[in-house]
Design a protein around this motif. Structure first.
Motif, PDB file in Angstrom:
ATOM      1  N   GLY A 106      27.392 103.686  34.267  1.00 47.56           N
ATOM      2  CA  GLY A 106      28.402 104.276  33.370  1.00 47.56           C
ATOM      3  C   GLY A 106      28.984 102.939  32.038  1.00 47.56           C
ATOM      4  O   GLY A 106      29.119 101.944  32.527  1.00 47.56           O
ATOM      5  N   ARG A 107      29.134 103.534  31.187  1.00 51.37           N
ATOM      6  CA  ARG A 107      29.666 102.856  29.731  1.00 51.37           C
ATOM      7  C   ARG A 107      30.416 103.552  29.139  1.00 51.37           C
ATOM      8  O   ARG A 107      30.516 104.621  28.623  1.00 51.37           O
ATOM      9  N   PRO A 108      31.762 102.717  29.155  1.00 45.52           N
ATOM     10  CA  PRO A 108      32.956 103.183  28.366  1.00 45.52           C
ATOM     11  C   PRO A 108      32.594 103.723  26.910  1.00 45.52           C
ATOM     12  O   PRO A 108      31.865 102.818  26.317  1.00 45.52           O
ATOM     13  N   LEU A 109      33.257 104.880  26.498  1.00 48.42           N
ATOM     14  CA  LEU A 109      33.017 105.032  25.023  1.00 48.42           C
ATOM     15  C   LEU A 109      34.359 104.628  24.294  1.00 48.42           C
ATOM     16  O   LEU A 109      35.442 105.066  24.739  1.00 48.42           O
ATOM     17  N   LEU A 110      33.973 103.957  23.168  1.00 50.21           N
ATOM     18  CA  LEU A 110      35.291 103.571  22.291  1.00 50.21           C
ATOM     19  C   LEU A 110      35.174 104.594  21.065  1.00 50.21           C
ATOM     20  O   LEU A 110      34.431 105.522  20.851  1.00 50.21           O
ATOM     21  N   HIS A 111      36.106 104.133  20.498  1.00 48.91           N
ATOM     22  CA  HIS A 111      36.394 105.107  18.871  1.00 48.91           C
ATOM     23  C   HIS A 111      35.544 104.692  17.898  1.00 48.91           C
ATOM     24  O   HIS A 111      35.982 104.137  16.753  1.00 48.91           O
ATOM     25  N   ALA A 112      34.387 104.313  18.358  1.00 47.35           N
ATOM     26  CA  ALA A 112      33.489 103.865  17.181  1.00 47.35           C
ATOM     27  C   ALA A 112      32.040 104.492  17.359  1.00 47.35           C
ATOM     28  O   ALA A 112      31.885 104.729  18.901  1.00 47.35           O
TER      29      ALA A 112
END
Length: 214
Positions: A134-140
């Motif tokens: 699992g890898r968090p998604l940021l606004h980039a």
């Protein structure tokens, strides 16, 4: 960069990728997560928790790991306490090993939500069971190195907007996804996977053993 591995109580399978991810990291075990140290062939520098789910039989080298005990009536899980200690010691990147599965679905959810919170604070966080990541998604835009055929889903923790997915069997271009929608479930990598999220909170959940090695 100060990298830590936190051994959590979920399931864990040792893989070459996991060995690479934890190589050179400092290791803290959270209660029953100590059992993964034997699987991984490592010795944590610290073992924390209330020890209500500690394995009954451990090799001597693991019994000798320094302990920091907390009361059973506490406001945080053992895993969150271990993360907090790592952050106090200067951690800037975390591998949360054993983050999925196990007898407590609520803990798995907390680990995913915790990883999102850490990422929003600038802490690199990877959740893994060895077979799932699992890898968090940021606004980039985020680019991933998964091989062709790797199964992945994007789990929304809110309504999503401006979601673009490239390098996938089913690409998306700036779409909005209602909270609770299955639109972003069960996709496959095709080439170089990249994800860009405009607004909202989401996590990429990948199954790396289903794809070709890269």
């Amino acid at each position: 960069m100060s990298r830590y591995t936190i051994l959590l109580g979920g399931g864990l399978v040792r893989t070459p990728a996991l060995d690479r991810q934890i190589a050179g990291t400092r290791v803290i075990a959270a209660d029953s997560g100590i059992r993964h140290a034997e699987t991984l062939g490592i010795v944590p520098e610290l073992w924390v928790g209330d020890f209500d789910s500690a394995p009954p039989a451990l090799p001597e080298r693991l019994k000798a790991v320094p302990k920091r005990q907390f009361p059973s009536d506490k406001d945080s899980t053992d895993g969150e306490l271990a993360v907090d200690i790592a952050l106090e010691q200067g951690a800037t990147a975390l591998v949360l090993a054993g983050a999925f599965g196990g007898p407590r679905a609520d803990h798995s959810f907390l680990h995913m939500a915790l990883a999102l919170r850490l990422a929003e604070k600038g802490i690199d966080a990877l959740l893994t069971s060895g077979t799932q990541e699992g890898r968090p998604l940021l606004h980039a835009e985020a680019v991933f190195g998964y091989g062709d055929g790797t199964l992945f889903s994007i789990l929304g923790f809110s309504e999503l907007s401006g979601l673009t997915v490239r390098g996938a069997k089913w690409p998306l271009d700036g779409v909005s996804v209602p909270f609770g929608s299955s639109l972003t479930m069960s996709n496959e990598v095709r080439g170089q996977l990249s994800v860009k999220l405009g607004q909202g909170r989401a996590l990429l959940l990948a199954h790396p053993l289903t794809g070709k090695e890269v």
